[in-house]
Design an enzyme around this catalytic site. Structure first.
Site, mmCIF file in Angstrom:
data_model
loop_
_atom_site.group_PDB
_atom_site.id
_atom_site.type_symbol
_atom_site.label_atom_id
_atom_site.label_comp_id
_atom_site.label_asym_id
_atom_site.label_seq_id
_atom_site.Cartn_x
_atom_site.Cartn_y
_atom_site.Cartn_z
ATOM 1 N N LYS A 3 105.652 39.135 58.547
ATOM 2 C CA LYS A 3 104.946 38.810 59.798
ATOM 3 C C LYS A 3 105.396 40.333 60.485
ATOM 4 C CE LYS A 3 105.414 36.056 63.373
ATOM 5 N NZ LYS A 3 105.830 36.805 64.503
ATOM 6 N N GLU A 38 99.810 35.024 70.444
ATOM 7 C CA GLU A 38 100.642 34.111 71.493
ATOM 8 C C GLU A 38 100.282 34.500 72.894
ATOM 9 O OE1 GLU A 38 104.552 35.234 70.590
ATOM 10 O OE2 GLU A 38 105.616 34.522 72.113
#
Ligand code: KIV
Length: 271
Positions: free
Chosen positions: A120, A189
């Site tokens: 990631k 996020e």
């Protein structure tokens, strides 16, 4: 007749298909063998060896100090515990932003040395070439947009991102770009829930939210946060399923008292 006890591994394809079947994806962080084994056995599809290890394992204020070697060590421990889950590892700060070749080399090290299944990284357009190079090498990539903690000194705070139109528009374009580049999924996020839902509806790869509302295809939390290991950290988006800080405090206090009173060990606890 022998019973087939083989556990079927979750793959990036499993995760991608979950977007279309509508089954929500559960992801949690883990950084060590024991917690990874528990997270895996409880049915979590994806385990993230997050660079949040810098915070919760090493006590740093930000995620920036953790090194590639340290991430590989954590990933090795998690891979040994994860029998079913897909293991995704964060590329740490400074190992992919400056140069696509370095990004590829960092990713190759993670895959070869830890046995993890995907990496990631944080960002969109700015790291386009790095993502392209990693995907072209056959390494599955999970994107990360919105509040990207490796850029915390640029943001100046951990406040909700993309509340203004310009940043929201960039985020939508970055999400589409990540899909085009071949990312298999995307973490979002701390962004407004309606924006996260809009992104989720506009791309064909699954979105996994943290502080991004219920419209995402899946959810992720830092395992220390949802287990209640730090009473002082209580952002709105964390649901605490346990209060381990208090329970551990009580248990260890009891142990200390038992040692001091010579109650421990008793006759059954010695040879
Ligand atoms: O490092 C991490 O734990 C993360 C999650 C917060 C998504 O990136």
């Amino acid at each position: 007749m022998s019973v087939n006890k083989e556990i079927k591994r979750i793959t990036t394809e499993t995760v991608r298909n979950m977007k279309f079947t509508g089954e929500k994806i559960s992801m949690l962080t883990a950084y060590d063998f024991t917690i990874a084994s528990l997270v895996d056995a409880a049915g979590t599809e994806v385990i993230l060896v997050g660079d949040s290890a810098a915070n919760v394992m090493a006590g740093h204020e930000t995620t920036l100090p953790i090194t590639l070697d340290q991430m590989i060590y954590h990933a090795q421990c998690v891979v040994r515990g994860a029998k079913r889950a897909l293991v995704v590892v964060d590329l740490p700060f400074g190992t992919y932003q400056s140069d696509p070749q370095k990004a590829l080399e960092s990713s190759v090290r993670i895959m070869k040395e830890s046995g993890a299944h995907a990496i990631k990284l944080e960002g969109g357009k700015e790291i386009e070439e790095s993502i392209r190079r990693i995907v072209n090498a056959g390494i599955p990539v999970m994107g990360h947009l919105g509040l990207t903690p490796q850029s915390i000194y640029q943001f100046g705070s951990y406040k909700v991102r993309a509340k203004e139109d310009a940043e929201a528009e960039k985020l939508i374009n970055d999400a589409k770009l990540l899909e085009e580049l071949g990312c298999f999924s995307l973490v979002m996020e701390k962004i407004p829930a309606d924006l996260a839902a809009k992104v989720t509806a506009s791309i064909h790869i699954p979105t996994i939210g943290i502080g991004a509302g219920s419209g995402c295809d899946g959810q992720v939390l830092v395992v220390h946060d949802m287990l209640g290991l730090n009473n002082e950290f209580k952002p709105k988006f964390v649901r605490k399923y346990l209060n381990l800080e208090d329970q551990i405090h009580e248990a260890i206090g009891q142990y200390v008292a038992d040692v001091k009173s010579a109650d421990f060990p008793n006759a059954n606890e010695q040879y």
